[in-house]
Design a protein around this motif. Structure first.
Motif, PDB file in Angstrom:
ATOM      1  N   SER A 174      46.761 -56.511 -96.868  1.00  0.00           N
ATOM      2  CA  SER A 174      45.400 -56.713 -96.365  1.00  0.00           C
ATOM      3  C   SER A 174      44.504 -57.440 -97.361  1.00  0.00           C
ATOM      4  O   SER A 174      43.646 -58.222 -96.962  1.00  0.00           O
ATOM      5  CB  SER A 174      44.769 -55.365 -95.999  1.00  0.00           C
ATOM      6  OG  SER A 174      45.578 -54.696 -95.063  1.00  0.00           O
ATOM      7  N   SER A 215      45.582 -55.077 -92.187  1.00  0.00           N
ATOM      8  CA  SER A 215      45.270 -56.351 -91.549  1.00  0.00           C
ATOM      9  C   SER A 215      46.527 -56.891 -90.861  1.00  0.00           C
ATOM     10  O   SER A 215      47.612 -56.911 -91.433  1.00  0.00           O
ATOM     11  CB  SER A 215      44.779 -57.334 -92.613  1.00  0.00           C
ATOM     12  OG  SER A 215      45.245 -58.615 -92.322  1.00  0.00           O
ATOM     13  N   SER A 216      46.372 -57.319 -89.630  1.00  0.00           N
ATOM     14  CA  SER A 216      47.560 -57.718 -88.863  1.00  0.00           C
ATOM     15  C   SER A 216      48.029 -59.120 -89.237  1.00  0.00           C
ATOM     16  O   SER A 216      49.096 -59.554 -88.814  1.00  0.00           O
ATOM     17  CB  SER A 216      47.269 -57.631 -87.368  1.00  0.00           C
ATOM     18  OG  SER A 216      46.133 -58.423 -87.071  1.00  0.00           O
ATOM     19  N   LEU A 233      51.429 -59.302 -90.805  1.00  0.00           N
ATOM     20  CA  LEU A 233      52.500 -58.570 -90.148  1.00  0.00           C
ATOM     21  C   LEU A 233      53.298 -59.487 -89.231  1.00  0.00           C
ATOM     22  O   LEU A 233      52.738 -60.378 -88.600  1.00  0.00           O
ATOM     23  CB  LEU A 233      51.917 -57.423 -89.305  1.00  0.00           C
ATOM     24  CG  LEU A 233      51.110 -56.394 -90.069  1.00  0.00           C
ATOM     25  CD1 LEU A 233      50.667 -55.293 -89.136  1.00  0.00           C
ATOM     26  CD2 LEU A 233      51.908 -55.825 -91.220  1.00  0.00           C
ATOM     27  N   THR A 279      52.783 -56.117 -84.021  1.00  0.00           N
ATOM     28  CA  THR A 279      51.375 -56.120 -83.649  1.00  0.00           C
ATOM     29  C   THR A 279      51.257 -56.054 -82.129  1.00  0.00           C
ATOM     30  O   THR A 279      52.164 -56.440 -81.396  1.00  0.00           O
ATOM     31  CB  THR A 279      50.658 -57.383 -84.154  1.00  0.00           C
ATOM     32  OG1 THR A 279      51.370 -58.511 -83.654  1.00  0.00           O
ATOM     33  CG2 THR A 279      50.624 -57.423 -85.663  1.00  0.00           C
ATOM     34  N   GLY A 280      50.138 -55.559 -81.693  1.00  0.00           N
ATOM     35  CA  GLY A 280      49.890 -55.491 -80.254  1.00  0.00           C
ATOM     36  C   GLY A 280      50.449 -54.227 -79.644  1.00  0.00           C
ATOM     37  O   GLY A 280      51.469 -53.688 -80.091  1.00  0.00           O
ATOM     38  N   THR A 339      54.505 -51.433 -79.467  1.00  0.00           N
ATOM     39  CA  THR A 339      54.560 -50.091 -80.050  1.00  0.00           C
ATOM     40  C   THR A 339      55.996 -49.599 -80.138  1.00  0.00           C
ATOM     41  O   THR A 339      56.374 -48.891 -81.070  1.00  0.00           O
ATOM     42  CB  THR A 339      53.731 -49.104 -79.210  1.00  0.00           C
ATOM     43  OG1 THR A 339      52.437 -49.640 -79.037  1.00  0.00           O
ATOM     44  CG2 THR A 339      53.653 -47.756 -79.891  1.00  0.00           C
ATOM     45  N   GLY A 389      48.644 -48.013 -88.505  1.00  0.00           N
ATOM     46  CA  GLY A 389      47.804 -49.189 -88.703  1.00  0.00           C
ATOM     47  C   GLY A 389      46.853 -49.072 -89.873  1.00  0.00           C
ATOM     48  O   GLY A 389      45.714 -49.539 -89.795  1.00  0.00           O
TER      49      GLY A 389
END
Lengths: 339, 234, 288
Positions: A75, A143-144, A147, A152-153, A157, A231
């Motif tokens: 991040s 921070s995505s 990644l 992500t999103g 999951t 996250g």
């Protein structure tokens, strides 16, 4: 059990009461992923507590090192996830080696206190937000940008779930490999009688340090996965309360047994999250997850000293009595002695 | 018989330390509990006292002793002088003695008659006493109260020869009032005090009978205790 | 100069709190071998009990009630939870861990998670001028209470039969039983004393910080643990010396160093003491 975990994301089964939404909904998968991470963390801790007999009160420090390490590198410094993880986990191992080499000069309760104190420093430092790195009490969202898209999103999951499952599998493989190896027997020997191991010409100090570093490394890895699943990182994972809950998990499940800590960790994390969600609807103190879990834990110490794992072996005589007798089945099967 | 022990077993940390010890202690005189190092002599005493978990049967003064709390057995007259004295180093001599008192009229006359030195050292911390003086405190502690039986564990261990003789003389006097179960490595002391003897070997009773019979049998002494009868200590 | 005086007195005030918590912990550990994580709970129970009745009863009776409730909690915990696990020390620690988690959650469900404003005597809010420093009077309240407790505890340990049993039991518990003394009564007693002192500490902490919250006990407890270990397990005077050292070090380094450095330096002090003298400043070697 792991097999059930593998097929689970394809199931659209709904278990009302147990989970909100079908099993493969993102919400349920994230909850399960957290449970899997804690199952792994608890088993990793049990390498110290149940196997080597080291009652560390500072395990949270290495979990936090993993979570904050990867979070800060990704991040703040824009590292790629895999590079950050590849640096963070060995760093957690080095930290465990350094602090372990000091703490293990003491033993018994003093060891517990020193590990507690070291972890407390970590907690304090994280809370103070040095140089704006840790985000202080607010925590640090991951921070995505750094990644891989697969993590992500909301639709992805399921991949976090796989990651958590992979982590648990790694911990299970490592700890069970140690159980089978001479090292495992030496560690339990150490727990039962340190002098006997010293007589064998092995250095108790080095063996304990090895267990400490291994457990710290697994905790660091678990911290990395935890940060991905939820996250980000928050000071809670550095607190002594996290270590205490790891102890509770290991003891609830059955410390020192093959699957005890895994089951304990999974159940604890599940109850913790479910009770927190149900909190408002339950009367009085039952709305507080920690009240329920703490009370359960005390009851377990009295009435199921070997944890859930021992309940199985306690039922064993009953099961044997009910089983039809076969020739050559004369003497009873050994009952596993859970510690 | 003041103490009857039958089939006494103790397991500690996975090892089977006592495996069916059996012997009796007579109402009078000194019964010596002998054997090589590590055969379970101290463990036997501690099992009788309830300090280690044990199975089997122990009758003290006709009543079952196993499973009863240590302090209750002691109040019923089981006096204990442990190995290595175990005086309270941070307490003064007077405090060590005062702590042990549990009857309205403790026998300080007897104690100061046997150990006049303790009167002068009343204010001294027990940790600063010599080994012989600490042994006096340890014996004095049990003599303040009436006893039905004394368990005395290696009272002469690590003491200078002159002190060994003094301690033996005290025990000889004490033995005229109360029976003693004595663990002792010094065979000269055993010869002087003991009427009966029990020998343990690997957690079991290997020999029991008159002490004189054991000590006059050179072969038995050598094979059971690993020492010649003429040697005071190995 | 005035800053130094203010820092010193504030550090001593903090040391007083640490000592009140640590002395009970130290006796409980020294005698019964129990590392009591529920000690922070005794503290919060005392503070909340006092807070609840302080409006209607007035402050002084409320303080007495708080101490009594905390003492009763300590005795109850020993009798109901600790005693059945006699000599099983790891289980005893685990039970106190469970109790600390459940107990704080229980307090939270009864009184809420937010801090409550705690009353204090009017004079404690005044300021005293010493060597040019303006020192809030509550510091003297804490220091005075701690000194009185120290003297009282030492007199109790020195001149009473139970004090004798406790001192002997800290050295060698088994030998006390072997003298025909039921040492478990002394366990209940040290838990009661520890509870009472923790309750007093909780009330004084409430007055010092002007507020109480369910988690307050736990955060003070960690520093009290450190004080116990540095002072030597089972030693009241050791705990006193260590509390003074920790309180002063923490205050001064926090003021002259960066924020949080004081807490870190306390832990560094702990590590140093343990490496140099594993038994602590005044202690015997820790059993197990």
């Amino acid at each position: 059990m792991l097999l059930v975990a593998v097929v689970l994301p394809w199931s659209t089964l709904s278990l009302p009461g147990l989970f909100e939404g079908p099993l493969n909904s993102p919400g349920t998968l994230q909850l399960l992923a957290i449970c899997l991470v804690f199952a792994g963390l608890a088993l990793g801790y049990d390498l110290l507590f149940g196997r080597a007999g080291l009652l560390s009160f500072g395990h949270a420090l290495y979990v936090a090192a993993g979570a904050y390490g990867v979070d800060i590198l990704v991040s703040h410094y824009g590292w790629q996830l895999w590079t950050a993880a590849a640096v963070t986990v060995p760093a957690a191992a080095v930290l465990a080696a350094l602090l372990g080499s000091v703490a293990l000069r003491t033993s018994g309760i003093a060891f517990s206190m020193v590990t507690l104190a070291f972890a407390q420093v970590g907690h304090i430092v994280i809370n103070r937000d040095p140089g704006g790195l840790t985000g202080g009490e607010e925590g640090l969202p991951l921070s995505s940008a750094g990644l891989p898209a697969m993590f992500t999103g909301v639709v992805n999951t399921v991949n976090l779930y796989w990651l958590a499952l992979a982590f648990l599998t790694v911990v299970v493989l490592v700890v069970h490999a140690i159980d089978r190896a001479p090292l495992g027997r030496t560690l339990t020997g150490l727990r039962d009688d340190e002098r006997r191991i010293a007589v064998l010409g092995l250095s108790p100090y080095r063996l304990k340090l090895l267990a400490f570093v291994l457990a710290g490394t697994l905790a660091g890895l678990g911290g990395v996965i935890y940060a991905l699943v939820v996250g980000g990182a928050s000071p809670h994972i550095a607190s002594s309360e996290l270590t205490l809950s790891l102890i509770v998990m290991a003891v609830l499940g059955g410390a020192g047994t093959r699957w005890g800590a895994v089951v304990g960790g999974f159940l604890y994390a599940y109850l913790d999250q479910r009770l927190a969600r149900l909190g408002g609807s339950l009367p009085g103190p039952f709305g507080e997850p920690l009240f329920v879990l703490g009370t359960l834990f005390i009851l377990a110490v009295y009435f199921a000293p070997g944890g859930l794992a021992s309940l199985g072996s306690r039922l064993e005589p009953l099961r044997r009595a009910l089983r039809p007798r076969r020739p050559g089945d004369g003497h009873p099967a050994p009952v596993t002695d859970a510690v | 018989m003041i103490l009857k022990i039958n089939d006494l077993s103790v397991r500690l940390g996975g090892s089977h330390i006592l495996q069916g010890v059996a012997f009796d202690v007579a109402e009078t005189g000194v019964t010596a509990l002998l054997g090589r190092n590590g055969v379970g002599k101290t463990t036997t005493l501690r099992a009788v006292l309830g300090e280690v978990p044990a199975t089997g049967e122990v009758l003290f003064d006709g009543r079952p002793a196993l499973g009863r709390a240590t302090h209750r057995l002691v109040r019923d007259g089981l006096g204990y002088v442990p190995e290595d004295r175990c005086v309270f180093a941070g307490l003064t001599v007077a405090e060590n003695l005062r702590l042990a008192v549990r009857v309205p009229s403790p026998d300080f006359d007897l104690v100061f008659d046997l150990f006049p030195e303790l009167r002068q050292r009343a204010g001294q911390r027990a940790g600063t006493l010599s080994g012989g003086q600490q042994q006096m405190v340890a014996i004095a502690r049990v003599l303040l109260n009436p006893n039905r039986l004394l368990l005395v564990d290696e009272p002469t261990k690590g003491l200078a020869p002159a002190v060994v003789t003094a301690v033996a003389a005290v025990l000889e006097r004490v033995a005229t009032r109360v029976p003693i179960l004595l663990v002792e490595q010094n065979l000269a002391v055993v010869r002087r005090l003991a009427t009966d003897a029990v020998v343990l070997e690997a957690g079991r009773t290997a020999w029991r009978g008159r002490a004189a019979d054991l000590l006059s049998d050179a072969d038995a002494t050598r094979s059971l205790l690993g020492v010649g009868t003429t040697a005071g200590r190995h | 100069m005035s800053t130094v005086v203010l820092l010193a007195l504030t550090g001593l005030g903090l040391a007083a709190l640490y000592f009140l918590i640590a002395s009970g912990l130290s006796l409980v550990f020294g005698l019964a071998g129990v590392l009591n994580f529920a000690h922070g709970l005794f503290l919060s129970v005392g503070a909340y009990a006092a807070w609840t009745v302080s409006e209607s009863w007035g402050l002084a009776p409320a303080v007495l009630l708080g101490i009594a409730v905390a003492a009763a909690t300590g005795a109850l915990v020993e009798l109901v939870l600790i005693r059945p696990l006699y000599t099983r020390h790891t289980e005893q620690v685990l039970v106190t861990v469970g109790l600390s988690l459940a107990g704080v959650a229980l307090l939270q469900s009864v009184w809420g998670a937010d801090a409550r404003v705690f009353p204090r005597p009017a004079w404690a809010s005044s300021v005293v001028s010493i060597a040019g420093a303006q020192v809030p009077a509550d510091r003297f309240l804490l220091i005075g209470a701690a000194v009185l407790v120290l003297l009282g505890l030492l007199a109790f340990l020195r001149f009473t039969r139970y004090g004798l049993v406790i001192r002997a039991g800290v050295e060698n518990r088994d030998m006390v039983s072997a003298l025909g003394i039921d040492v478990r009564n002394a366990f209940t007693l040290v838990f009661t004393i520890g509870g009472a002192l923790a309750g007093l500490a909780g009330i004084l902490a409430g007055m010092y910080f002007s507020s109480i919250s369910p988690g307050q006990g736990a955060s003070l407890l960690i520093f009290a643990f450190i004080v116990v270990v540095i002072g030597g397990l089972g030693s009241v005077t050791g705990a006193f010396a260590a509390a003074v050292a920790v309180g002063l070090l923490q205050q001064f380094v926090n003021y002259y160093g960066t924020a949080g450095a004081g807490d870190v330096s306390v832990v560094a002090l702990l590590a140093a003491v343990l490496l140099l003298r594993p038994a602590g400043l005044a202690g015997k070697a820790a059993p197990a």
